[in-house]
Design a protein around this motif. Structure first.
Motif, PDB file in Angstrom:
ATOM      1  N   THR A 130      -9.520 -36.666 -47.697  1.00 48.49           N
ATOM      2  CA  THR A 130      -8.872 -37.549 -48.809  1.00 48.49           C
ATOM      3  C   THR A 130      -8.250 -38.252 -47.549  1.00 48.49           C
ATOM      4  O   THR A 130      -7.359 -38.284 -47.249  1.00 48.49           O
ATOM      5  CB  THR A 130      -7.770 -36.305 -49.687  1.00 48.49           C
ATOM      6  N   THR A 131      -7.281 -39.331 -48.819  1.00 44.69           N
ATOM      7  CA  THR A 131      -6.311 -40.328 -47.836  1.00 44.69           C
ATOM      8  C   THR A 131      -5.387 -39.427 -46.997  1.00 44.69           C
ATOM      9  O   THR A 131      -4.399 -39.897 -46.041  1.00 44.69           O
ATOM     10  CB  THR A 131      -6.261 -41.148 -48.772  1.00 44.69           C
ATOM     11  N   ARG A 132      -4.993 -38.845 -47.917  1.00 46.72           N
ATOM     12  CA  ARG A 132      -3.519 -37.852 -48.278  1.00 46.72           C
ATOM     13  C   ARG A 132      -3.737 -37.249 -47.062  1.00 46.72           C
ATOM     14  O   ARG A 132      -2.488 -37.052 -46.271  1.00 46.72           O
ATOM     15  CB  ARG A 132      -3.248 -36.764 -49.141  1.00 46.72           C
ATOM     16  N   GLU A 133      -4.756 -36.208 -47.095  1.00 47.59           N
ATOM     17  CA  GLU A 133      -5.348 -35.318 -45.092  1.00 47.59           C
ATOM     18  C   GLU A 133      -5.216 -36.094 -43.912  1.00 47.59           C
ATOM     19  O   GLU A 133      -4.092 -36.322 -43.218  1.00 47.59           O
ATOM     20  CB  GLU A 133      -6.789 -35.350 -45.538  1.00 47.59           C
ATOM     21  N   LEU A 158      -3.433 -39.299 -43.832  1.00 47.73           N
ATOM     22  CA  LEU A 158      -2.160 -39.275 -43.418  1.00 47.73           C
ATOM     23  C   LEU A 158      -1.164 -38.545 -42.557  1.00 47.73           C
ATOM     24  O   LEU A 158      -0.510 -38.520 -41.669  1.00 47.73           O
ATOM     25  CB  LEU A 158      -1.849 -39.732 -44.359  1.00 47.73           C
ATOM     26  N   GLU A 159      -1.669 -37.108 -43.073  1.00 48.15           N
ATOM     27  CA  GLU A 159      -0.511 -36.349 -43.039  1.00 48.15           C
ATOM     28  C   GLU A 159      -1.199 -35.712 -41.247  1.00 48.15           C
ATOM     29  O   GLU A 159      -0.371 -35.463 -40.967  1.00 48.15           O
ATOM     30  CB  GLU A 159      -1.212 -34.851 -43.900  1.00 48.15           C
ATOM     31  N   ALA A 177      -5.769 -44.866 -45.329  1.00 46.33           N
ATOM     32  CA  ALA A 177      -5.472 -44.418 -45.176  1.00 46.33           C
ATOM     33  C   ALA A 177      -4.812 -45.472 -43.922  1.00 46.33           C
ATOM     34  O   ALA A 177      -3.576 -46.033 -43.951  1.00 46.33           O
ATOM     35  CB  ALA A 177      -5.789 -42.772 -44.298  1.00 46.33           C
ATOM     36  N   ARG A 236      -2.869 -48.315 -45.601  1.00 47.45           N
ATOM     37  CA  ARG A 236      -1.841 -47.500 -45.845  1.00 47.45           C
ATOM     38  C   ARG A 236      -0.197 -47.301 -45.416  1.00 47.45           C
ATOM     39  O   ARG A 236       0.410 -46.712 -44.764  1.00 47.45           O
ATOM     40  CB  ARG A 236      -1.858 -46.178 -47.546  1.00 47.45           C
ATOM     41  N   HIS A 247       3.837 -46.234 -45.327  1.00 48.70           N
ATOM     42  CA  HIS A 247       3.982 -44.802 -45.282  1.00 48.70           C
ATOM     43  C   HIS A 247       4.267 -44.094 -44.871  1.00 48.70           C
ATOM     44  O   HIS A 247       5.147 -44.134 -43.711  1.00 48.70           O
ATOM     45  CB  HIS A 247       1.953 -43.558 -44.905  1.00 48.70           C
ATOM     46  N   CYS A 287       6.032 -40.903 -43.386  1.00 45.65           N
ATOM     47  CA  CYS A 287       5.586 -38.985 -43.325  1.00 45.65           C
ATOM     48  C   CYS A 287       6.958 -38.334 -43.403  1.00 45.65           C
ATOM     49  O   CYS A 287       8.703 -38.467 -43.767  1.00 45.65           O
ATOM     50  CB  CYS A 287       5.610 -39.116 -41.524  1.00 45.65           C
TER      51      CYS A 287
END
Length: 299
Positions: A182-185, A187-188, A288, A291, A295, A297
């Motif tokens: 996912t995009t969140r993963e 970015l993390e 990602a 963004r 973003h 963190c």
């Protein structure tokens, strides 16, 4: 022992590498200058000895220079080295090992030169140390003749400061292309890394056992971390030169590609531990990257 792939033998699991290298304590180096034993015989190098088969000669002498008396014993010991050679630790490692395990069938033994052993040891011993195994005593380079004697010399030219970048180095780091979840993963993952960059890599040569790679000058740094702007390109090129195994895994046999890589800084070097293939179907990765500038963190 290692599975066969399109580019040769692929790396075995680390625990298997350690297990195989444990076999190398068996065997000892035959004395230099000794006469051929009465039981000495010439036998074909079997296809099952993948390490030495097809190296340029067809017959080997037994007992060999490690005093293995049978083809089965020599083949078993040769297979122990395949995972290490899959690391591409030195282009002459195969020559060194086969000169001992499957010596060419001549009227007398010809040992590898000390400089050949030392060159291979300097590149391959650190990889063995990754798994807790020292360079074995049976390959003690001091036991081999100096270069002015009759011996098997290195094929690869001696490394100099000018040529250092021409020979890739293996590393303990295994990196593979990631599947962007996912995009969140994604970015993390960027947040957890010291640096993130979008780069284009191309293969300089396709015929050499040890491929070398070049970096396109258009590097898009998404995250600099501790890197200075002036250091980004040379540090990334250094990674290409020093971490042949990692780059080879990312490229997967292709000649060129665009990738998003991220990792950490370790003792002044970049260590890539995540890489994504940049293509249109990878929408989570593309989103990602778009963004990332906005973003924040989580601490």
């Amino acid at each position: 022992m290692g599975a066969k792939s399109g580019r040769g033998w692929v790396l075995a699991r680390p625990w298997l590498l350690a297990l195989l290298l444990g076999l190398l304590g068996r065997g000892r180096l035959a004395a230099q200058g000794s006469a051929l034993p009465r039981s000495s015989q010439c036998v074909p190098v079997p296809k099952s000895m993948a390490l030495c088969y097809g190296l340029g000669y067809t017959d080997m002498r037994l007992p060999n220079l490690l005093e293995h008396e049978t083809v089965a014993e020599a083949t078993q010991q040769a297979s122990s080295w395949l995972p290490l050679l899959a690391r591409e630790c030195h282009p002459d490692a195969r020559i060194l090992l086969c000169s001992l395990l499957a010596p060419v069938c001549l009227d007398s033994f010809i040992y590898p030169c000390r400089s050949l052993c030392e060159a291979v040891r300097s590149s391959c011993a650190p990889i063995m140390e990754c798994y807790g195994y020292p360079w074995p005593e049976i390959l003690n380079c001091a036991k081999f003749p100096a270069d002015h004697n009759l011996c098997i010399a290195a094929v690869t030219p001696e490394e100099t400061a000018a040529s250092r970048r021409a020979v890739p180095r293996a590393s303990c780091n295994d990196c593979e292309l990631q599947e962007a979840g996912t995009t969140r993963e994604v970015l993390e993952g960027f947040c957890a890394s010291d640096f993130t960059a979008k780069i284009r890599i191309s293969r300089r040569n396709a015929t050499s056992t040890l491929a070398s790679f070049s970096l396109d000058t258009r590097v898009e740094m998404l995250k600099h971390g501790p890197l200075l702007w002036a250091d980004t390109y040379p540090k990334l090129q250094q990674w290409l030169d020093l971490d042949a195994t990692c780059v080879h895994n990312i490229m997967r046999g292709t000649q060129a590609g665009v990738y998003v890589v991220s990792g950490t800084m370790h003792q002044g070097r970049l260590v890539v531990n995540k890489a994504y293939d940049w293509h249109r179907r990878n929408r989570a990765l593309q989103l990602a990257v778009r963004r990332w500038k906005q973003h924040r963190c989580r601490l």
